[in-house]
Write a protein that holds these residues in place. Structure first.
Motif, PDB file in Angstrom:
ATOM      1  N   LEU A 392      -1.130   2.624  -5.228  1.00 51.13           N
ATOM      2  CA  LEU A 392      -0.636   3.445  -4.118  1.00 51.13           C
ATOM      3  C   LEU A 392      -0.225   4.833  -4.561  1.00 51.13           C
ATOM      4  O   LEU A 392      -0.645   5.836  -3.976  1.00 51.13           O
ATOM      5  CB  LEU A 392       0.561   2.737  -3.467  1.00 51.13           C
ATOM      6  CG  LEU A 392       1.201   3.436  -2.273  1.00 51.13           C
ATOM      7  CD1 LEU A 392       0.272   3.392  -1.076  1.00 51.13           C
ATOM      8  CD2 LEU A 392       2.544   2.782  -1.944  1.00 51.13           C
ATOM      9  N   ALA A 393       0.604   4.918  -5.599  1.00 49.77           N
ATOM     10  CA  ALA A 393       1.163   6.212  -5.981  1.00 49.77           C
ATOM     11  C   ALA A 393       1.594   6.194  -7.439  1.00 49.77           C
ATOM     12  O   ALA A 393       2.458   5.399  -7.824  1.00 49.77           O
ATOM     13  CB  ALA A 393       2.367   6.549  -5.101  1.00 49.77           C
ATOM     14  N   ARG A 394       1.013   7.061  -8.225  1.00 51.46           N
ATOM     15  CA  ARG A 394       1.349   7.157  -9.644  1.00 51.46           C
ATOM     16  C   ARG A 394       2.773   7.658  -9.815  1.00 51.46           C
ATOM     17  O   ARG A 394       3.211   8.593  -9.133  1.00 51.46           O
ATOM     18  CB  ARG A 394       0.376   8.129 -10.307  1.00 51.46           C
ATOM     19  CG  ARG A 394       0.569   8.311 -11.787  1.00 51.46           C
ATOM     20  CD  ARG A 394      -0.516   9.211 -12.341  1.00 51.46           C
ATOM     21  NE  ARG A 394      -0.540   9.223 -13.799  1.00 51.46           N
ATOM     22  CZ  ARG A 394      -1.591   9.558 -14.524  1.00 51.46           C
ATOM     23  NH1 ARG A 394      -2.720   9.902 -13.921  1.00 51.46           N
ATOM     24  NH2 ARG A 394      -1.539   9.555 -15.834  1.00 51.46           N
ATOM     25  N   PRO A 400       3.134  16.998  -5.381  1.00 52.26           N
ATOM     26  CA  PRO A 400       3.184  15.893  -4.430  1.00 52.26           C
ATOM     27  C   PRO A 400       2.613  14.586  -4.999  1.00 52.26           C
ATOM     28  O   PRO A 400       2.039  14.569  -6.083  1.00 52.26           O
ATOM     29  CB  PRO A 400       2.326  16.396  -3.272  1.00 52.26           C
ATOM     30  CG  PRO A 400       1.361  17.343  -3.918  1.00 52.26           C
ATOM     31  CD  PRO A 400       2.105  17.979  -5.053  1.00 52.26           C
ATOM     32  N   VAL A 401       2.779  13.537  -4.211  1.00 50.04           N
ATOM     33  CA  VAL A 401       2.377  12.187  -4.612  1.00 50.04           C
ATOM     34  C   VAL A 401       0.859  12.088  -4.728  1.00 50.04           C
ATOM     35  O   VAL A 401       0.127  12.644  -3.916  1.00 50.04           O
ATOM     36  CB  VAL A 401       2.899  11.167  -3.580  1.00 50.04           C
ATOM     37  CG1 VAL A 401       2.326   9.776  -3.841  1.00 50.04           C
ATOM     38  CG2 VAL A 401       4.419  11.127  -3.608  1.00 50.04           C
ATOM     39  N   ARG A 402       0.406  11.352  -5.752  1.00 49.50           N
ATOM     40  CA  ARG A 402      -1.019  11.067  -5.911  1.00 49.50           C
ATOM     41  C   ARG A 402      -1.215   9.580  -6.241  1.00 49.50           C
ATOM     42  O   ARG A 402      -0.483   9.022  -7.060  1.00 49.50           O
ATOM     43  CB  ARG A 402      -1.623  11.895  -7.051  1.00 49.50           C
ATOM     44  CG  ARG A 402      -1.632  13.390  -6.796  1.00 49.50           C
ATOM     45  CD  ARG A 402      -2.644  13.761  -5.719  1.00 49.50           C
ATOM     46  NE  ARG A 402      -2.650  15.188  -5.449  1.00 49.50           N
ATOM     47  CZ  ARG A 402      -1.956  15.789  -4.485  1.00 49.50           C
ATOM     48  NH1 ARG A 402      -1.181  15.041  -3.697  1.00 49.50           N
ATOM     49  NH2 ARG A 402      -2.023  17.075  -4.296  1.00 49.50           N
ATOM     50  N   GLY A 403      -2.184   8.959  -5.595  1.00 47.07           N
ATOM     51  CA  GLY A 403      -2.569   7.605  -5.952  1.00 47.07           C
ATOM     52  C   GLY A 403      -3.417   7.601  -7.207  1.00 47.07           C
ATOM     53  O   GLY A 403      -3.729   8.657  -7.776  1.00 47.07           O
ATOM     54  N   VAL A 404      -3.807   6.405  -7.648  1.00 49.54           N
ATOM     55  CA  VAL A 404      -4.584   6.274  -8.881  1.00 49.54           C
ATOM     56  C   VAL A 404      -5.789   5.376  -8.633  1.00 49.54           C
ATOM     57  O   VAL A 404      -5.700   4.346  -7.961  1.00 49.54           O
ATOM     58  CB  VAL A 404      -3.746   5.651 -10.023  1.00 49.54           C
ATOM     59  CG1 VAL A 404      -4.535   5.668 -11.326  1.00 49.54           C
ATOM     60  CG2 VAL A 404      -2.441   6.391 -10.195  1.00 49.54           C
ATOM     61  N   LEU A 405      -6.911   5.785  -9.208  1.00 47.58           N
ATOM     62  CA  LEU A 405      -8.143   5.004  -9.215  1.00 47.58           C
ATOM     63  C   LEU A 405      -8.404   4.616 -10.670  1.00 47.58           C
ATOM     64  O   LEU A 405      -8.294   5.440 -11.570  1.00 47.58           O
ATOM     65  CB  LEU A 405      -9.284   5.862  -8.677  1.00 47.58           C
ATOM     66  CG  LEU A 405     -10.605   5.228  -8.253  1.00 47.58           C
ATOM     67  CD1 LEU A 405     -10.395   4.258  -7.098  1.00 47.58           C
ATOM     68  CD2 LEU A 405     -11.595   6.321  -7.855  1.00 47.58           C
ATOM     69  N   ALA A 406      -8.729   3.319 -10.909  1.00 48.06           N
ATOM     70  CA  ALA A 406      -8.953   2.852 -12.282  1.00 48.06           C
ATOM     71  C   ALA A 406     -10.005   1.759 -12.279  1.00 48.06           C
ATOM     72  O   ALA A 406     -10.426   1.275 -11.220  1.00 48.06           O
ATOM     73  CB  ALA A 406      -7.640   2.350 -12.898  1.00 48.06           C
ATOM     74  N   TYR A 407     -10.441   1.354 -13.491  1.00 52.18           N
ATOM     75  CA  TYR A 407     -11.460   0.307 -13.566  1.00 52.18           C
ATOM     76  C   TYR A 407     -11.270  -0.526 -14.818  1.00 52.18           C
ATOM     77  O   TYR A 407     -10.616  -0.111 -15.783  1.00 52.18           O
ATOM     78  CB  TYR A 407     -12.871   0.902 -13.523  1.00 52.18           C
ATOM     79  CG  TYR A 407     -13.367   1.443 -14.842  1.00 52.18           C
ATOM     80  CD1 TYR A 407     -14.235   0.698 -15.648  1.00 52.18           C
ATOM     81  CD2 TYR A 407     -12.980   2.714 -15.300  1.00 52.18           C
ATOM     82  CE1 TYR A 407     -14.701   1.199 -16.859  1.00 52.18           C
ATOM     83  CE2 TYR A 407     -13.444   3.218 -16.506  1.00 52.18           C
ATOM     84  CZ  TYR A 407     -14.302   2.453 -17.283  1.00 52.18           C
ATOM     85  OH  TYR A 407     -14.761   2.944 -18.487  1.00 52.18           O
ATOM     86  N   THR A 408     -11.853  -1.715 -14.795  1.00 48.06           N
ATOM     87  CA  THR A 408     -11.896  -2.569 -15.969  1.00 48.06           C
ATOM     88  C   THR A 408     -13.286  -3.175 -16.076  1.00 48.06           C
ATOM     89  O   THR A 408     -13.954  -3.391 -15.060  1.00 48.06           O
ATOM     90  CB  THR A 408     -10.822  -3.680 -15.910  1.00 48.06           C
ATOM     91  OG1 THR A 408     -10.873  -4.440 -17.117  1.00 48.06           O
ATOM     92  CG2 THR A 408     -11.054  -4.615 -14.746  1.00 48.06           C
ATOM     93  N   LYS A 409     -13.727  -3.417 -17.279  1.00 47.34           N
ATOM     94  CA  LYS A 409     -14.990  -4.117 -17.514  1.00 47.34           C
ATOM     95  C   LYS A 409     -14.699  -5.601 -17.671  1.00 47.34           C
ATOM     96  O   LYS A 409     -13.716  -5.996 -18.298  1.00 47.34           O
ATOM     97  CB  LYS A 409     -15.679  -3.591 -18.774  1.00 47.34           C
ATOM     98  CG  LYS A 409     -16.257  -2.187 -18.624  1.00 47.34           C
ATOM     99  CD  LYS A 409     -17.498  -2.185 -17.747  1.00 47.34           C
ATOM    100  CE  LYS A 409     -18.167  -0.813 -17.743  1.00 47.34           C
ATOM    101  NZ  LYS A 409     -19.376  -0.794 -16.886  1.00 47.34           N
TER     102      LYS A 409
END
Length: 473
Positions: A392-394, A400-409
């Motif tokens: 939701l929010a780093r 201002p607030v920023r969300g986060v996008l991430a990945y895993t293999k």
């Protein structure tokens, strides 16, 4: 892990909180339409950049934001299209029903005290009087004139508190063909009634519904427990998992002849978790009820258990307290020691964990996991075969607030894995950008991100849906 950068391409803006993003082929249509459901009850379709209303149930959805100062976790929570939707026009909705507001199970905020056994063994007894609202799961159909209409009600669920109702909570399993309902433990904090581990409670479970069984029970009763359901409805249900705190849907990824299942379980205070599993032993609800009558739980050792409330992902659930000798520190005491001990071996270990506090330069401090999706496309080759998730929010000092996008293999054995942040190029300017939802198309070759400019559902029209596309230098 490899650093990945992507571009966010806006699809639609100035909409309300986007809770579900999917695609489907409408009957008689050759174009795959993007479908966006908002928390307040609108469902839009988007094709060739043109947006239109598919169905609007705002009048059927409970009035949001009045109890939490504009913040709310109720509303339109789930939307799923039948695998044969193109031919039969069937789709399914999960939402909080207008006019069902109750007085709440209890009003004070809850925190267990390991020194006070009365706080560890609370029971939700007066369920018909002390509850927050009612959620419903319904089957709808696109009629011959093209207008959607309700066909039947599958479940009516009484919920004790405002929060932890699930989001993106309806999805069809490509493995069984059944409708999968993922909700939450009923809310408050720390699951005060331990609904998630009680096999008779519907809250805190992942449930499959066989929608092919046309029970057509008129006006199903409003229930909290499986044994309160009429037998014809019990016979349509199987339970996949328990120990759920709050789940953001379920995603499937095919490996050879097996499907790997991914779910994200939102944490309490310390850690967010993505779980994965291949094999599971679904238990028919009729068997659950029978075992309860016989006071037997012998069939539950093979059951998927995410460990809540004794465990918050990889960590025993803890209660933070201020340190009297040092105001800058706090101590953390295991909240439910006996439960953590009991479930320590039987619970499923998370695939990945990320923490609310993490000083490592290539990681981030999270707030709440909001979406998990398998990506099987090839346009972003560094993500092919990976699992993408959103927070939701780093946690950061600057605004201002920023969300986060991430990945895993992920490997087919579902062993624990690491993760990496996905960098994005979009300039949100001075606007807050909470990452509230993550979606995919039918063959998982495209990813969609829902972003909102506020945490309050009563701040209207601050939403944007993006497609996540390859980075172009």
């Amino acid at each position: 892990m490899k650093k990945v950068k992507v571009r966010l391409q806006p699809i639609v803006s100035n909409i309300n909180m986007p809770t579900v993003i999917k695609t489907t082929f409408f009957p008689g249509d050759s174009i795959e339409s993007i479908i966006v459901a908002t928390q307040v009850g609108e469902i839009f379709y988007i094709r060739h950049g043109v947006i239109g209303t598919f169905v609007d149930i705002c009048q059927q959805v409970l009035k949001l934001g009045s109890s939490g100062g504009g913040y709310d976790e109720r509303g339109l929570l789930g939307l799923a299209f039948h695998p044969q939707f193109y031919y039969n026009g069937l789709f399914y909705l999960h939402y909080s029903v207008a006019g069902t507001q109750g007085p709440v199970a209890f009003s004070e905020s809850f925190k267990p005290n390991p020194c006070d056994p009365s706080t560890l063994n609370l029971k939700w007894i007066n369920t018909e009087q002390q509850y927050d609202h009612i959620d419903t799961v319904e089957e709808w159909i696109v009629s011959s004139n093209g207008q959607p209409q309700k066909r039947r009600t599958l479940l009516n669920l009484r919920r004790p508190f405002l929060n932890h109702n699930g989001v993106n909570s309806l999805n069809f399993s490509p493995e069984t063909g059944k409708l999968v309902l993922t909700t939450g433990d009923g809310g408050s904090a720390y699951d005060p009634f331990n609904l998630s581990q009680d096999m008779m409670e519907i809250a805190g479970k992942i449930i499959e519904i066989d929608v092919g069984m046309n029970t057509f029970t008129d006006h199903p009763p409003v229930v909290t427990r499986f044994n309160e359901l009429p037998l014809p409805i019990q016979e349509t249900l199987t339970v996949i998992a328990k120990g759920v705190r709050n789940i953001t849907g379920i995603s499937y990824q095919r490996f050879n002849n097996n499907y790997v299942k991914y779910v994200g379980n939102v944490g309490q205070d310390l850690v967010e978790s993505v779980f994965s599993f291949v094999h599971y032993q679904p238990i028919p609800v009729t068997q659950v009820v029978q075992a309860s009558m016989m006071r037997s739980d012998s069939d539950q050792e093979q059951f998927i258990n995410f460990g809540w409330r004794g465990w918050e992902g990889v960590l025993p659930t803890s209660v933070p307290r201020d340190c009297p000798a040092n105001a800058m520190l706090n101590e953390k005491t295991i909240a439910y020691y006996d439960e953590a001990l009991k479930t320590s071996v039987l619970r499923l270990q998370p695939l990945i964990s990320y923490y609310h506090e993490d000083p490592r330069p290539d990681k981030f401090g999270g707030t709440a996991l909001t979406g998990v999706q398998a990506y099987c496309g090839y346009e972003i080759p560094d993500l092919t075969g990976s699992v993408v998730f959103t927070d939701l929010a780093r946690k950061q000092s600057n605004s201002p607030v920023r969300g986060v996008l991430a990945y895993t293999k992920v490997n087919a054995d579902c062993k624990q894995s690491d993760y990496s942040i996905i960098e994005t190029d979009y300039n949100f300017g001075s606007q807050a950008a909470y990452y509230v939802s993550l979606g995919t198309n039918l063959n998982q070759s495209r990813l969609y991100l829902g972003v909102y400019g506020s945490m309050k559902v009563t701040d209207f029209n601050l939403g944007t849906v993006f497609e996540i596309v390859p980075w172009v230098p």
